[in-house]
Motif scaffolding. Structure first.
Motif, mmCIF file in Angstrom:
data_model
loop_
_atom_site.group_PDB
_atom_site.id
_atom_site.type_symbol
_atom_site.label_atom_id
_atom_site.label_comp_id
_atom_site.label_asym_id
_atom_site.label_seq_id
_atom_site.Cartn_x
_atom_site.Cartn_y
_atom_site.Cartn_z
ATOM 1 N N ILE A 144 10.440 -5.120 4.551
ATOM 2 C CA ILE A 144 9.994 -4.853 5.922
ATOM 3 C C ILE A 144 11.071 -5.311 6.899
ATOM 4 O O ILE A 144 11.454 -6.484 6.913
ATOM 5 C CB ILE A 144 8.666 -5.600 6.194
ATOM 6 C CG1 ILE A 144 7.615 -5.192 5.164
ATOM 7 C CG2 ILE A 144 8.174 -5.335 7.608
ATOM 8 C CD1 ILE A 144 6.621 -6.255 4.825
ATOM 9 N N THR A 145 11.577 -4.382 7.683
ATOM 10 C CA THR A 145 12.538 -4.740 8.728
ATOM 11 C C THR A 145 11.863 -4.519 10.089
ATOM 12 O O THR A 145 10.722 -4.071 10.144
ATOM 13 C CB THR A 145 13.813 -3.879 8.641
ATOM 14 O OG1 THR A 145 13.475 -2.534 9.020
ATOM 15 C CG2 THR A 145 14.397 -3.871 7.239
ATOM 16 N N ASP A 146 12.578 -4.821 11.148
ATOM 17 C CA ASP A 146 11.998 -4.666 12.485
ATOM 18 C C ASP A 146 11.616 -3.217 12.767
ATOM 19 O O ASP A 146 10.629 -2.937 13.437
ATOM 20 C CB ASP A 146 12.987 -5.126 13.566
ATOM 21 C CG ASP A 146 13.004 -6.638 13.658
ATOM 22 O OD1 ASP A 146 12.054 -7.257 13.152
ATOM 23 O OD2 ASP A 146 13.975 -7.187 14.203
ATOM 24 N N SER A 147 12.425 -2.290 12.260
ATOM 25 C CA SER A 147 12.228 -0.898 12.645
ATOM 26 C C SER A 147 11.567 -0.050 11.564
ATOM 27 O O SER A 147 10.971 0.983 11.865
ATOM 28 C CB SER A 147 13.576 -0.269 13.010
ATOM 29 O OG SER A 147 14.449 -0.357 11.915
ATOM 30 N N ILE A 148 11.688 -0.446 10.308
ATOM 31 C CA ILE A 148 11.214 0.447 9.233
ATOM 32 C C ILE A 148 10.815 -0.365 8.006
ATOM 33 O O ILE A 148 11.326 -1.460 7.774
ATOM 34 C CB ILE A 148 12.317 1.482 8.888
ATOM 35 C CG1 ILE A 148 11.784 2.599 8.001
ATOM 36 C CG2 ILE A 148 13.527 0.819 8.259
ATOM 37 C CD1 ILE A 148 12.686 3.815 7.943
ATOM 38 N N LYS A 149 9.886 0.229 7.251
ATOM 39 C CA LYS A 149 9.471 -0.396 5.982
ATOM 40 C C LYS A 149 9.954 0.494 4.841
ATOM 41 O O LYS A 149 9.745 1.707 4.883
ATOM 42 C CB LYS A 149 7.946 -0.503 5.969
ATOM 43 C CG LYS A 149 7.381 -1.097 4.700
ATOM 44 C CD LYS A 149 5.914 -1.443 4.857
ATOM 45 C CE LYS A 149 5.031 -0.229 4.753
ATOM 46 N NZ LYS A 149 3.599 -0.536 4.812
ATOM 47 N N TYR A 150 10.618 -0.107 3.861
ATOM 48 C CA TYR A 150 11.105 0.646 2.701
ATOM 49 C C TYR A 150 10.172 0.383 1.531
ATOM 50 O O TYR A 150 9.920 -0.766 1.189
ATOM 51 C CB TYR A 150 12.513 0.203 2.308
ATOM 52 C CG TYR A 150 13.532 0.392 3.400
ATOM 53 C CD1 TYR A 150 14.260 1.559 3.500
ATOM 54 C CD2 TYR A 150 13.756 -0.607 4.342
ATOM 55 C CE1 TYR A 150 15.182 1.741 4.508
ATOM 56 C CE2 TYR A 150 14.677 -0.441 5.354
ATOM 57 C CZ TYR A 150 15.390 0.739 5.431
ATOM 58 O OH TYR A 150 16.294 0.909 6.435
ATOM 59 N N ILE A 151 9.677 1.442 0.921
ATOM 60 C CA ILE A 151 8.802 1.287 -0.244
ATOM 61 C C ILE A 151 9.567 1.730 -1.488
ATOM 62 O O ILE A 151 9.930 2.898 -1.618
ATOM 63 C CB ILE A 151 7.503 2.097 -0.083
ATOM 64 C CG1 ILE A 151 6.737 1.607 1.154
ATOM 65 C CG2 ILE A 151 6.640 1.967 -1.322
ATOM 66 C CD1 ILE A 151 5.417 2.322 1.398
ATOM 67 N N GLU A 153 8.219 -3.743 -1.267
ATOM 68 C CA GLU A 153 8.245 -3.240 0.111
ATOM 69 C C GLU A 153 9.104 -4.189 0.929
ATOM 70 O O GLU A 153 8.792 -5.380 1.034
ATOM 71 C CB GLU A 153 6.838 -3.187 0.689
ATOM 72 C CG GLU A 153 5.954 -2.176 -0.015
ATOM 73 C CD GLU A 153 4.568 -2.061 0.603
ATOM 74 O OE1 GLU A 153 3.716 -1.422 -0.022
ATOM 75 O OE2 GLU A 153 4.346 -2.621 1.684
ATOM 76 N N ARG A 167 5.171 1.395 18.007
ATOM 77 C CA ARG A 167 4.394 0.218 17.576
ATOM 78 C C ARG A 167 2.883 0.458 17.733
ATOM 79 O O ARG A 167 2.084 -0.429 17.451
ATOM 80 C CB ARG A 167 4.796 -1.007 18.405
ATOM 81 C CG ARG A 167 6.202 -1.506 18.116
ATOM 82 C CD ARG A 167 6.155 -2.729 17.210
ATOM 83 N NE ARG A 167 7.480 -3.042 16.705
ATOM 84 C CZ ARG A 167 8.215 -4.033 17.154
ATOM 85 N NH1 ARG A 167 7.756 -4.798 18.108
ATOM 86 N NH2 ARG A 167 9.395 -4.264 16.628
ATOM 87 N N LYS A 206 4.437 1.590 12.366
ATOM 88 C CA LYS A 206 5.743 1.382 11.752
ATOM 89 C C LYS A 206 6.247 2.656 11.085
ATOM 90 O O LYS A 206 5.447 3.457 10.611
ATOM 91 C CB LYS A 206 5.624 0.291 10.690
ATOM 92 C CG LYS A 206 6.794 -0.668 10.710
ATOM 93 C CD LYS A 206 6.547 -1.866 9.845
ATOM 94 C CE LYS A 206 7.657 -2.866 9.953
ATOM 95 N NZ LYS A 206 7.959 -3.403 11.245
ATOM 96 N N LYS A 207 7.584 2.782 11.055
ATOM 97 C CA LYS A 207 8.162 3.856 10.254
ATOM 98 C C LYS A 207 8.252 3.379 8.807
ATOM 99 O O LYS A 207 8.551 2.209 8.562
ATOM 100 C CB LYS A 207 9.563 4.174 10.754
ATOM 101 C CG LYS A 207 9.595 4.984 12.011
ATOM 102 C CD LYS A 207 11.017 5.313 12.372
ATOM 103 C CE LYS A 207 11.401 4.620 13.638
ATOM 104 N NZ LYS A 207 12.769 4.843 14.068
ATOM 105 N N THR A 208 8.011 4.285 7.887
ATOM 106 C CA THR A 208 8.111 3.938 6.473
ATOM 107 C C THR A 208 8.993 4.957 5.774
ATOM 108 O O THR A 208 8.876 6.152 6.032
ATOM 109 C CB THR A 208 6.717 3.933 5.802
ATOM 110 O OG1 THR A 208 5.895 2.987 6.462
ATOM 111 C CG2 THR A 208 6.798 3.588 4.328
ATOM 112 N N LEU A 209 9.874 4.455 4.926
ATOM 113 C CA LEU A 209 10.690 5.359 4.111
ATOM 114 C C LEU A 209 10.257 5.200 2.662
ATOM 115 O O LEU A 209 10.264 4.098 2.122
ATOM 116 C CB LEU A 209 12.170 5.017 4.258
ATOM 117 C CG LEU A 209 13.134 6.088 3.750
ATOM 118 C CD1 LEU A 209 14.492 5.912 4.378
ATOM 119 C CD2 LEU A 209 13.276 6.108 2.251
#
Lengths: 314, 203
Positions: free
Chosen positions: B73-80, B71, A87, A286-289
């Motif tokens: 957005i979840t607690d752990s990861i962001k999906y683009i 996009e 974080r 944050k992690k981003t995919l």
């Protein structure tokens, strides 16, 4: 408005079986969030060690060196860093991305050492990490805790202290024309980091091996970039120096100057069935995919720093 | 003499071009909100309702709606994600994340109607308390000018009334008359809840 009807039609279409082949691999269940294989001997301390140490402190007195850093908030920040290292946030619109990326190393390999360093910096106004002494000047010490309108960095005076100290202590050619801090410099060239400076910081702060490929202007010559990144990611964390204007557009302009502007930590990389590449990276807390074509991946990457978590030979 | 006339003529033409471009954007900022208020209200209520269920940001990549960016957005990861609307992937993804597809379609239509290119929620902090505002970027032909980079009309929607100075600029609540910046820009008031700025970036 010519597409309004089209959208409504699409929304009413029944789902097509197996039609999500392209983006299916972006689904949460498909994300392979792996932890790089790490030599356990280099993990200097653990999260619990840092928390025990911070608990043992109880409180700290307000520092005369850091007049705008509230001691309770400072300790709360350190606890947050130890508990949720991913974080850690560099702030909106700042040039702190390089400093934030390298903070992954102490927060994951030596959270106790990082907590001790920060407490020492707060109480004594100076502290040592790796081979580097940090003795920030008055301008830096007075600014920490006052940076505002940067999202969660506003409530992280400890994070502000760390970023300002790093930017003040390490200099590269990008900082030649703005070497002395003035208010607002977190957004300017004063805080920016070229690739050589980035690698120098990692080498001097953390006594582990760093192998770097690439430069500020010319992309690394790697025949099979995907294969190289995939192979290296199994050995340890990889930092990428990339052109974020192409990866995450903020303007609708077509032609862009091809220069790198952003540092991220690559956490995972894998191919989809149709040949695209999924990258999982960490920045902005944050992690981003994100799924990118292999061609774009080659185009955006200018620097690859491979951090091998094996203690450097002395 | 002839050279002087040419220079004067060039300067005159440049002044006219600059004046026209300034007038365009100024007129746009004055009229856009009132002309699109109903649509913007609809976008706001729809987006807030959907965001409470699934935090997300949405981008209309072009005015013809060929491509959109999503996009999640979840607690752990962001999906683009990036989608073409003529492909079925968008619907599959929305269903997978249990989005209300009709509400999503309505949001896209409203955004297109109001020339919005980007919508998201931004966090900001007041006295160590986390708050959120809704952020919309508008991309419009009127904001384009000859030989000038494209500008975006960005709107910030707050949940409660915000302090402003005598020039209607958004202020911090710290009582020190400090301007509160959003993405490093000074925002001006349209009403106590809605603020605007012209920016170089849409997000």
């Amino acid at each position: 408005m010519r597409n309004a009807l089209l959208i409504l039609l699409i929304m009413l279409l029944p789902p097509l079986a197996g039609s999500a082949m392209d983006n299916e691999s972006l689904d949460a269940s498909a994300v392979r969030m792996k932890t790089p294989s790490i030599d356990s001997s280099v993990v200097v301390s653990h999260q619990q060690d840092a928390l025990r140490y911070l608990d043992s402190l109880g409180t700290v007195e307000r520092s005369r060196f850091w007049p705008s850093v509230d001691p309770a908030q400072f300790l709360a920040n350190l606890r947050t860093f130890a508990l949720t290292p991913l974080r850690f946030y560099e702030g909106k619109g700042t040039n702190f991305c390089a400093y934030s990326a390298i903070t992954y190393i102490p927060l994951n390999y030596d959270p106790l050492g990082f907590s001790r360093f920060m407490v020492s910096l707060y109480e004594d106004g100076r502290a040592k990490m790796g081979k580097v002494w940090f003795t920030p000047g008055k301008a830096i010490r007075e600014e920490a805790g006052l940076i505002k309108y940067k999202g969660a960095l506003d409530i992280s005076p400890a994070g502000q202290m760390w970023f300002l100290c790093l930017a003040d202590r390490f200099k590269g050619y990008l900082n030649i024309f703005n070497r002395h801090f003035q208010k607002g410099d977190e957004n300017t060239l004063w805080a920016s980091t070229n690739f050589a400076k980035f690698n120098r910081m990692v080498r001097r702060l953390f006594l582990f091996e760093v192998h770097a490929r690439g430069s500020d202007l010319i992309r690394p010559w790697v025949h099979d970039l995907y294969g190289y990144l995939e192979q290296r990611s199994k050995e340890g964390p990889i930092f990428l120096y990339l052109n974020n204007r192409l990866l995450y557009k903020k303007k609708h302009v077509v032609t862009r100057l091809g220069i790198p502007t952003h540092y991220v930590l690559l956490l995972d990389i894998y191919k989809t069935s149709d040949g695209r590449v999924n990258i999982v990276y960490w920045d902005y807390g944050k992690k981003t995919l994100q799924q990118v074509p292999p061609r774009l991946l080659r185009k955006i990457i200018f620097g690859i720093s491979h951090f091998t978590p094996i203690a450097k030979k002395s | 003499m002839r050279r002087g006339c040419t220079i004067l003529l060039s300067l005159g033409m440049m002044s006219i071009i600059l004046l026209c471009s300034c007038t365009h954007s100024r007129k746009f900022t004055e009229t856009y909100y009132s002309e699109n208020e109903a649509t913007l209200r609809s976008i706001r209520s729809n987006y807030e309702r959907m965001f409470d269920e699934h935090p997300f940001s949405l981008e209309l990549k072009d005015p013809f709606l060929d491509r959109i960016g999503l996009e999640i957005i979840t607690d752990s990861i962001k999906y683009i994600y990036a989608f073409r609307l003529n492909e079925p992937f968008l619907m599959d993804t929305l269903r997978r994340y249990h989005f209300n597809t009709k509400a999503f379609g309505d949001l896209i239509i409203d955004m297109q109607r109001a020339h919005c290119t980007w919508i998201t929620n931004l966090d900001y902090y007041e006295h160590y308390e986390r708050k959120e505002l809704m952020f919309i970027s508008v991309r419009h032909q009127s904001l384009k000018a000859f030989l000038k980079p494209e500008k975006y009309f960005t709107l910030a929607f707050f949940g409660d009334e915000q302090p402003v100075d005598e020039k209607k600029r958004l202020l911090d609540r710290d009582g020190k008359q400090q301007l509160r910046k959003i993405n490093d820009k000074v925002y001006r008031s349209i009403n106590p809840l809605v603020f605007y700025a012209l920016t170089e970036n849409y997000r």
